[in-house]
Design an enzyme around this catalytic site. Structure first.
Site, short mmCIF file in Angstrom:
data_model
loop_
_atom_site.label_atom_id
_atom_site.label_comp_id
_atom_site.label_asym_id
_atom_site.label_seq_id
_atom_site.Cartn_x
_atom_site.Cartn_y
_atom_site.Cartn_z
N CYS A 1 -3.68 -12.95 -4.15
CA CYS A 1 -3.33 -13.55 -2.86
C CYS A 1 -3.51 -15.06 -2.88
CB CYS A 1 -4.16 -12.93 -1.74
SG CYS A 1 -5.94 -13.17 -1.92
N ASP B 1 -16.29 -1.74 -4.27
CA ASP B 1 -16.36 -3.04 -3.58
C ASP B 1 -17.80 -3.51 -3.63
OD1 ASP B 1 -14.15 -4.46 -1.54
OD2 ASP B 1 -16.21 -5.11 -1.24
N SER B 2 -17.99 -4.82 -3.51
CA SER B 2 -19.36 -5.37 -3.51
C SER B 2 -19.96 -5.41 -2.11
CB SER B 2 -19.37 -6.76 -4.12
OG SER B 2 -18.54 -7.64 -3.36
N ARG C 1 0.84 -1.20 0.00
CA ARG C 1 0.00 0.00 0.00
C ARG C 1 0.87 1.25 0.00
NH1 ARG C 1 -3.75 -3.42 3.24
NH2 ARG C 1 -2.58 -3.00 5.15
N ASN D 1 -20.42 -4.94 -8.38
CA ASN D 1 -19.62 -6.08 -8.81
C ASN D 1 -18.46 -5.53 -9.64
OD1 ASN D 1 -18.99 -7.98 -11.24
ND2 ASN D 1 -19.77 -9.33 -9.64
N ALA D 2 -17.24 -5.88 -9.28
CA ALA D 2 -16.06 -5.30 -9.92
C ALA D 2 -16.03 -5.57 -11.42
CB ALA D 2 -14.79 -5.83 -9.26
N PHE E 1 -11.91 -3.60 -5.55
CA PHE E 1 -11.87 -4.53 -4.41
C PHE E 1 -11.22 -3.79 -3.23
CE2 PHE E 1 -11.28 -7.05 -8.31
CZ PHE E 1 -12.36 -7.90 -8.26
N ASP F 1 -6.92 -5.43 -6.11
CA ASP F 1 -6.56 -6.29 -4.98
C ASP F 1 -7.72 -7.24 -4.69
OD1 ASP F 1 -5.25 -7.38 -2.82
OD2 ASP F 1 -5.83 -5.79 -1.43
#
Length: 416
Positions: free
Chosen positions: A360, A271-272, A233, A299-300, A249, A320
Site C-alpha cells: 500500500c 498479526d502483531s 479480498r 512478528n510476521a 498481517f 497484506d
C-alpha cells in the site's frame, strides 16, 4: 481559526511559480512545494485561499495556503471558485455520483471522499452502512455513519462547513473524526478525534460480500476498516476452496475470513496486534467459521522464518503488510522487507499454490514491486505465473497527473 475567519480574509492573494515549474501542475498534480514558488503577493494567513499563476502570469488554479508546510499550496480548483458552502456541496455531490456508478450507498460501505483525487485536498470520508453491534444476537436497525480524516490545514479550518455539507447531502446518523495520522504534524496540526455530528456507536456490523464484520468506528485503525482492499479480498477468496490458508498481517481478518467463507479447509491468521486478532477472532465467529480460523500473535518476519524451519506448507498465502516505504528515502530498505516476506511465503507454498501479495506504499511503485516479486521467486528457485494485477477498489479513484492516487498494488500469482 474558525471557518468565518478564513473565508472573510481579504481577497486577492497570489502565488507565482518560478520559471519552468508549471508543467507538473498543468498535468494535474495538486501540490505546490515551497521551493517552486517565486513569491507570494500579500500576506495570506494560514489556510487562506490563494490563486496560483505561472511565471508568465497564466492562471493555474486556487488552493489552500500553509506557510508551515513543505506543500505550500494544495489546489482544490482549476477555476477561481471560492471554497464555500456551494463548493463543498458540489464537490461532495460529484464524489457521490462517481461512487454510485459502482456501489449502492444505501447498502454498501464505501469511501465517499478520497482527498485530492476528489479535489478535496487532505479530506478522507468513509461511509459505513450497517447495524449497531451491541453484542446481542439480534442487531439493531440499519444506520449510516461517516468516519472522516482532516489531514491538511485547509480542510481543518473549514471543518464546520464540511460537516454541515456532508450532513446535508448524505444524511448520516452520525459523523466521527479520526484525524490521528502522523501526516497532520507536517501541516502543523495535532491529532484530533471525536463525534462531530449526531451519534456514533462504538462498533457497527457491516457487510462485505457474503461476510459480516464488526468495525470499531472510534478506535479501529485509520477510519475503522480498509475499504480499498474490498475487491481484492473477494478476488483472493476465489482460490480458497479446500485450501490451507496463511493470512499474514491479517488485521481484523478481512482476507482470511472471506477465504474461510469461500470454503477454505483451514485459515491461520497472523498479526502483531493483539487487539486486531481479538477483533478477527470475533469476526470469524460472527461468520460461522470460527472452527476453521485460528490466530497467532507474532512478528510476521519471525513467524514466517519459523514456519519455514518447521517445513510447513500452504495452498494459499496472503501478504497484506503496512506501508514499508513512507518516503523516497526508505524505498531501498522497504525493498528488503518486502522481498523477505515474499521469498519466505514462496518457500511455504505448495507447487501450484497461490500467493496474494500487496503493497500500500505509493513510494514503492509498480515497477519496484514487480521486480521485487521476480527477484524473490528467482532466489528461492520458483517461477511465478501471474493471474491478476490489481489495485484499489473503485471508490478510491485513480486520476491522471496525480500519481499518489494510485498507491495499492495487489498481485495474485501461482507458484510453480
Amino acid at each position: 481559526m474558525r471557518d468565518k475567519d478564513v473565508t472573510s480574509s481579504r481577497r486577492g492573494f497570489r502565488a507565482v511559480l518560478k520559471p519552468r515549474e508549471e508543467l507538473r501542475i498543468k498535468r494535474g498534480h495538486p501540490w505546490v512545494y515551497d521551493n517552486e514558488i517565486a513569491f507570494v503577493e500579500g500576506s495570506p494567513p494560514p489556510g487562506a485561499e490563494v490563486s496560483l499563476f505561472d511565471s508568465k502570469a497564466s492562471f493555474l488554479g486556487k488552493g489552500f495556503f500553509n506557510p508551515s508546510s513543505k506543500i505550500r499550496l494544495r489546489l482544490y480548483s482549476r477555476t477561481g471558485e471560492k471554497a464555500d458552502k456551494a463548493f463543498f456541496e458540489k464537490a461532495f455531490s460529484e464524489a457521490l455520483a462517481w461512487r454510485r456508478r459502482f456501489f449502492d450507498d444505501k447498502k454498501e460501505s464505501q469511501r465517499i471522499v478520497f482527498g485530492e483525487a476528489d479535489n478535496l485536498p487532505g479530506l478522507i470520508v468513509d461511509l459505513f452502512v450497517g447495524q449497531v453491534d451491541a453484542g446481542k444476537p439480534e442487531p439493531g436497525p440499519v444506520g449510516r455513519w461517516l468516519s472522516c480524516q482532516f489531514l491538511s490545514l485547509g480542510v481543518e479550518l473549514r471543518k464546520a462547513e464540511i460537516v454541515r455539507s456532508l450532513a446535508g447531502i448524505l444524511a448520516p446518523d452520525g459523523i466521527v473524526e479520526r484525524s490521528e495520522a502522523p501526516v497532520r504534524a507536517l501541516e502543523g496540526l495535532e491529532a484530533s478525534s471525536g463525534v462531530l455530528y449526531g451519534t456514533v456507536p462504538g462498533n457497527v456490523l457491516i457487510r462485505e460480500g457474503e461476510a459480516v464484520f464488526s468495525v470499531d468506528l472510534s478506535e479501529g485503525q485509520k477510519t475503522g476498516w480498509f475499504l480499498d482492499q474490498r475487491a481484492n479480498r473477494a478476488a483472493a477468496a476465489r482460490f480458497a476452496r479446500g485450501a490451507k490458508v496463511l493470512d499474514v498481517f491479517c488485521n481484523q481478518g478481512g482476507f482470511g475470513i472471506l477465504a474461510a467463507k469461500a470454503g477454505a479447509a483451514q485459515v491461520l491468521a497472523v498479526d502483531s496486534s493483539r487487539g486486531a486478532l481479538v477483533a478477527a477472532a470475533r469476526n470469524a465467529v460472527l461468520n460461522g467459521v470460527g472452527s476453521r480460523y485460528s490466530t497467532v500473535e507474532a512478528n510476521a518476519f519471525d513467524y514466517l522464518r519459523n514456519l519455514e524451519k518447521e517445513k510447513a506448507k500452504f495452498d494459499l498465502i496472503i501478504l497484506d503488510p503496512p506501508a514499508f516505504a513512507k518516503s523516497r528515502s526508505s524505498v531501498e530498505q522497504a525493498y528488503k522487507g518486502y522481498k523477505e516476506i515474499n521469498l519466505r511465503a514462496m518457500r511455504l507454498l505448495n507447487r501450484g499454490g497461490i500467493l496474494v501479495s500487496c503493497s500500500c506504499s505509493y513510494w514503492f511503485d509498480e515497477h519496484r514491486f514487480e521486480t521485487m516479486v521476480e527477484d524473490a521467486a528467482f532466489d528461492c528457485g520458483r517461477r511465478i505465473r501471474l493471474i491478476e494485477a490489481r489495485t484499489q477498489d473503485m471508490d478510491h479513484p485513480i486520476v491522471s497527473g496525480y500519481g499518489e492516487s494510485k498507491y495499492l498494488k495487489c498481485r495474485i500469482m501461482e507458484l510453480r
